[in-house]
Design a protein around this motif. Structure first.
Motif, PDB file in Angstrom:
ATOM      1  N   THR B 188       0.839  -1.198   0.000  1.00 49.94           N
ATOM      2  CA  THR B 188       0.000   0.000   0.000  1.00 49.94           C
ATOM      3  C   THR B 188       0.880   1.256   0.000  1.00 49.94           C
ATOM      4  OG1 THR B 188      -1.603  -1.237   1.302  1.00 49.94           O
ATOM      5  CG2 THR B 188      -1.943   1.127   1.153  1.00 49.94           C
ATOM      6  N   MET B 189       1.938   1.230   0.826  1.00 48.35           N
ATOM      7  CA  MET B 189       2.837   2.377   0.870  1.00 48.35           C
ATOM      8  C   MET B 189       3.471   2.632  -0.497  1.00 48.35           C
ATOM      9  SD  MET B 189       4.344   1.754   4.642  1.00 48.35           S
ATOM     10  CE  MET B 189       5.980   2.325   4.424  1.00 48.35           C
ATOM     11  N   LEU B 190       3.812   1.550  -1.177  1.00 51.12           N
ATOM     12  CA  LEU B 190       4.402   1.672  -2.506  1.00 51.12           C
ATOM     13  C   LEU B 190       3.434   2.375  -3.457  1.00 51.12           C
ATOM     14  CD1 LEU B 190       6.995   0.687  -4.019  1.00 51.12           C
ATOM     15  CD2 LEU B 190       5.577  -1.169  -4.897  1.00 51.12           C
ATOM     16  N   GLN B 192       0.959   4.299  -2.612  1.00 51.85           N
ATOM     17  CA  GLN B 192       0.753   5.690  -2.176  1.00 51.85           C
ATOM     18  C   GLN B 192       1.914   6.578  -2.611  1.00 51.85           C
ATOM     19  OE1 GLN B 192       0.093   5.172   2.033  1.00 51.85           O
ATOM     20  NE2 GLN B 192      -2.115   4.977   1.774  1.00 51.85           N
ATOM     21  N   PHE B 193       3.102   5.995  -2.605  1.00 54.37           N
ATOM     22  CA  PHE B 193       4.279   6.779  -2.975  1.00 54.37           C
ATOM     23  C   PHE B 193       4.181   7.274  -4.419  1.00 54.37           C
ATOM     24  CE2 PHE B 193       8.703   7.223  -4.398  1.00 54.37           C
ATOM     25  CZ  PHE B 193       9.178   8.070  -3.410  1.00 54.37           C
ATOM     26  N   PHE B 194       3.627   6.404  -5.273  1.00 59.00           N
ATOM     27  CA  PHE B 194       3.536   6.761  -6.685  1.00 59.00           C
ATOM     28  C   PHE B 194       2.208   7.405  -7.067  1.00 59.00           C
ATOM     29  CE2 PHE B 194       6.936   3.575  -6.824  1.00 59.00           C
ATOM     30  CZ  PHE B 194       7.914   4.339  -7.451  1.00 59.00           C
ATOM     31  N   ASN B 196      -0.849  10.193  -7.308  1.00 58.30           N
ATOM     32  CA  ASN B 196      -0.916  11.654  -7.324  1.00 58.30           C
ATOM     33  C   ASN B 196      -1.769  12.147  -6.157  1.00 58.30           C
ATOM     34  OD1 ASN B 196      -3.654  11.545  -8.005  1.00 58.30           O
ATOM     35  ND2 ASN B 196      -3.179  11.453 -10.196  1.00 58.30           N
ATOM     36  N   ASP B 197      -1.863  13.462  -5.975  1.00 52.52           N
ATOM     37  CA  ASP B 197      -2.537  14.012  -4.792  1.00 52.52           C
ATOM     38  C   ASP B 197      -3.958  13.488  -4.634  1.00 52.52           C
ATOM     39  OD1 ASP B 197      -0.285  15.380  -4.714  1.00 52.52           O
ATOM     40  OD2 ASP B 197      -1.142  17.386  -5.045  1.00 52.52           O
ATOM     41  N   LEU B 200      -4.022   9.784  -3.757  1.00 51.15           N
ATOM     42  CA  LEU B 200      -3.552   9.580  -2.388  1.00 51.15           C
ATOM     43  C   LEU B 200      -4.656   9.931  -1.394  1.00 51.15           C
ATOM     44  CD1 LEU B 200      -1.202   8.812  -0.575  1.00 51.15           C
ATOM     45  CD2 LEU B 200      -0.479  11.195  -0.608  1.00 51.15           C
TER      46      LEU B 200
END
Lengths: 258, 356
Positions: B188-190, B192-194, B196-197, B200
């Motif tokens: 999930t973090m991966l 979220q990292f990629f 866009n606003d 996210l």
């Protein structure tokens, strides 16, 4: 005969644990299975009620092969008292009532409750009947487990090391209780044991296992020093104290640890 | 056997009677909480009007709309979700013989969050809009729901499959669940990292479990799942009791322990996944409600399961009502409130239990 075990084999993965085990148990007979650690005593016990699937042979209880029965049917004939018992926040009465499970369809009948009450009273546990079992001592909990197995109304009782975690007084109490239960209800009982003296004193017969086979099956009074040395690999003397055989390791055993 | 001279002890009957009284009290509390929940909010409705509207007597059009279209669906959704989560927690704690058993410890909630994030980002469910109430909404919510549901169930299936291979023991199941949970958190973090606003925001927003998300049709699906799994669990309460007494004892009583564990685990996961999929992540109810109920009436599953069921409904409904009122006119997501209310209650119970 209550139980007739014929040519029972059990293998785990590729290694044969039990080989061609044959023995019988009569009503009112208390049999002790003896043998060193790892010889397969508990495994044998679990093969008798289908918890382990025997790879060959038959286990006849009152003439019916239990290996062909469903687990719930087996539970109406054979009670099992495990060595590992968990404490839960459950009253003693409810814990014993659980033994009626194989007989209960939806909710316990009045007959179920009456059997539980009678059993608790026979085992002198009625004072504690509404105590939670997580508040009981080890000896009391062991009695609860035996009571639970008894209300299954079994023809055969299996007990795995019934006295191993208990103090001296509780060990004697549990053995006397088992003696009473077997005589009074006229059922068969098979227990695994490490305490040779308790086994010799209270059992009607002892079955010694060696290398996965039956080494001997006889009355406790017929057990000899040579048999025990052969099974356990330890020289012993058998002394008679007040009519009870007492097995004492010989002094030379001190050399074993070096 | 000569065991037929027994009498049913009067004290035991009374003891069982007290447990029924407890369940009855929970039901009454739930009913009161329900009426109060419907009556309170931005527009106050008197209890008389609430009752009249609910039993079909004539009230004003405005009251009808508020009660039937806004507050009742949300209240029922809170009750159904709370009941289902608490029930599934109670069952998991029992079959895994682990007091930490819950959809969170077993990674099922994390998998759902990942599924939703994936739905938002890759499958295109992630365009958010704002409606007139000012709340954020995810367009195409079903895609997100289905993705969350799918990953939760897949996680449960993997846990059960690994347990089948390595022996269906609690240790294997819990450890597998923890590992999968960490895996999905990282995944999930991966994403979220990629992201866009907008994506996210949608992902994070989805994880705020909110009972207002469910419409009547979604409620129907949740209710059906809760009912079916609930009946199955109640029918198995003796089996769970037996497993509580120890695995070997249960087998000696004729319980097929491995099968009961695997099926229980799968159904508890389906139940959780359905609720989480529709509403988002609502923590703590599944873990804490069974513990509270257990401390009050003991661990006999015949009573613990219905107690958790009603208690869960009560807890989530109360939290939900408080969440709507506490910062009015702002409405907090209920997931924020469950732990705020649940944790102190739970700590008090632990402290009181320790003194005995």
């Amino acid at each position: 005969m209550i139980v007739d075990i014929h040519h029972l084999n059990f293998a785990y993965r590729d290694s044969e644990i039990l080989k061609k085990i044959d023995f019988t148990v009569k009503p009112g007979e208390l049999l002790a299975i003896l043998g060193p650690n790892g010889v397969g005593k508990t495994t044998l016990l679990k093969c008798l009620n289908g918890m382990h699937r025997a790879s060959a042979g038959t286990v006849m209880v009152e003439g019916v092969d239990i290996l062909k029965m469903r687990p719930m049917e087996i539970a109406t004939k054979i009670g099992y008292v495990s060595q590992k018992n968990e404490k839960a926040r459950l009253t003693l009465f409810d814990a014993v009532l659980m033994g009626r499970k194989p007989h209960i369809r939806w909710r316990p009948s009045d007959r179920d409750l009456k059997i539980v009450e009678a059993t608790i009273r026979h085992l002198h546990l009625q004072e504690m009947s509404l105590r939670f079992i997580d508040q009981l001592s080890g000896g009391e909990l062991q009695k609860v487990c035996i009571a639970r197995a008894l209300v299954q109304e079994p023809k055969l009782l299996l007990l795995d090391e019934p006295t191993s975690a208990l103090d001296l007084k509780n060990q004697v109490e549990i053995m006397l209780l088992l003696r009473h239960v077997v005589d009074y209800h006229h059922i068969g009982a098979i227990m695994t044991m490490h305490d040779l003296n308790k086994a010799m004193r209270y059992a009607d017969s002892v079955l010694m296992l060696k290398d996965g086979k039956v080494f001997s099956h006889l009355h406790p009074s017929l057990v000899t020093e040579q048999m025990i040395e052969s099974v356990y690999g330890l020289p012993v003397e058998i002394h008679n104290i007040n009519g009870h055989p007492m097995i004492v390791p010989k002094d030379s055993t001190q050399n074993l640890c070096c | 056997m000569h065991l037929h001279d027994g009498q049913i002890p009067e004290e035991y009957r009374k003891y069982i009677g007290r447990k029924f009284v407890f369940l009855l009290l929970l039901c009454v509390s739930l009913l009161i909480a329900l009426l109060f929940s419907i009556s309170s909010g931005a527009a106050h409705i008197s209890l008389t009007d609430v009752v009249s509207s609910l039993i079909g007597l004539e009230t004003s059009k405005k009251i009808e709309i508020i009660v039937w279209n806004i507050r009742l669906p949300q209240a029922i959704s809170a009750m159904v979700a709370g009941a289902g989560l608490a029930l599934s927690g109670a069952v998991m704690q029992s079959i895994l013989r682990n007091p930490l058993g819950s959809p969170f410890t077993l990674g099922i909630a994390h998998a759902a969050a990942f599924g939703a994030a994936l739905g938002v980002m890759v499958l295109g469910g992630g365009i958010m809009t704002s409606n007139s109430m000012g709340a954020v909404q995810i367009t195409n919510p079903y895609l997100t729901t289905v993705a969350a549901f799918f990953f939760s169930i897949a996680t449960a299936a993997v846990i059960v499959a690994i347990a089948r291979m390595r022996g269906t023991t609690p240790e294997v199941m819990v450890l597998t669940g923890v590992a999968l949970g960490s895996f999905f958190t990282a995944a999930t973090m991966l994403l979220q990292f990629f992201a866009n606003d907008v994506q996210l925001a949608a992902m994070v927003f989805w994880t705020f479990g909110d009972t207002a998300r469910a419409s009547w049709s979604e409620l129907a699906v949740m209710s059906i799942v809760v009912t079916i799994t609930g009946i199955y669990f109640f029918c198995n309460s003796w089996n769970y009791n037996a497993i509580d007494a120890g695995e070997e004892t249960a087998k000696g009583l004729g319980v097929r322990v491995e099968r009961v564990r695997a099926v229980g685990m799968l159904l508890a996961s389906v139940l959780t996944a359905t609720i989480i999929g529709f509403l988002g992540i609502i923590g703590f109810a599944g873990l804490v409600v069974p513990h509270i109920v257990r401390r009050i009436i003991g661990s006999d599953n015949r009573f613990l399961l219905p107690g958790s069921f009603i208690g869960g409904a009560l807890m989530l409904l109360t939290s939900d009502t408080v969440a709507r009122l506490i910062l009015a006119p702002h409405v907090l997501p209920v997931s924020v409130l469950t732990a705020f209310i649940g944790a102190p209650v739970f700590l008090i119970l632990i402290l009181r239990g320790g003194r005995k």
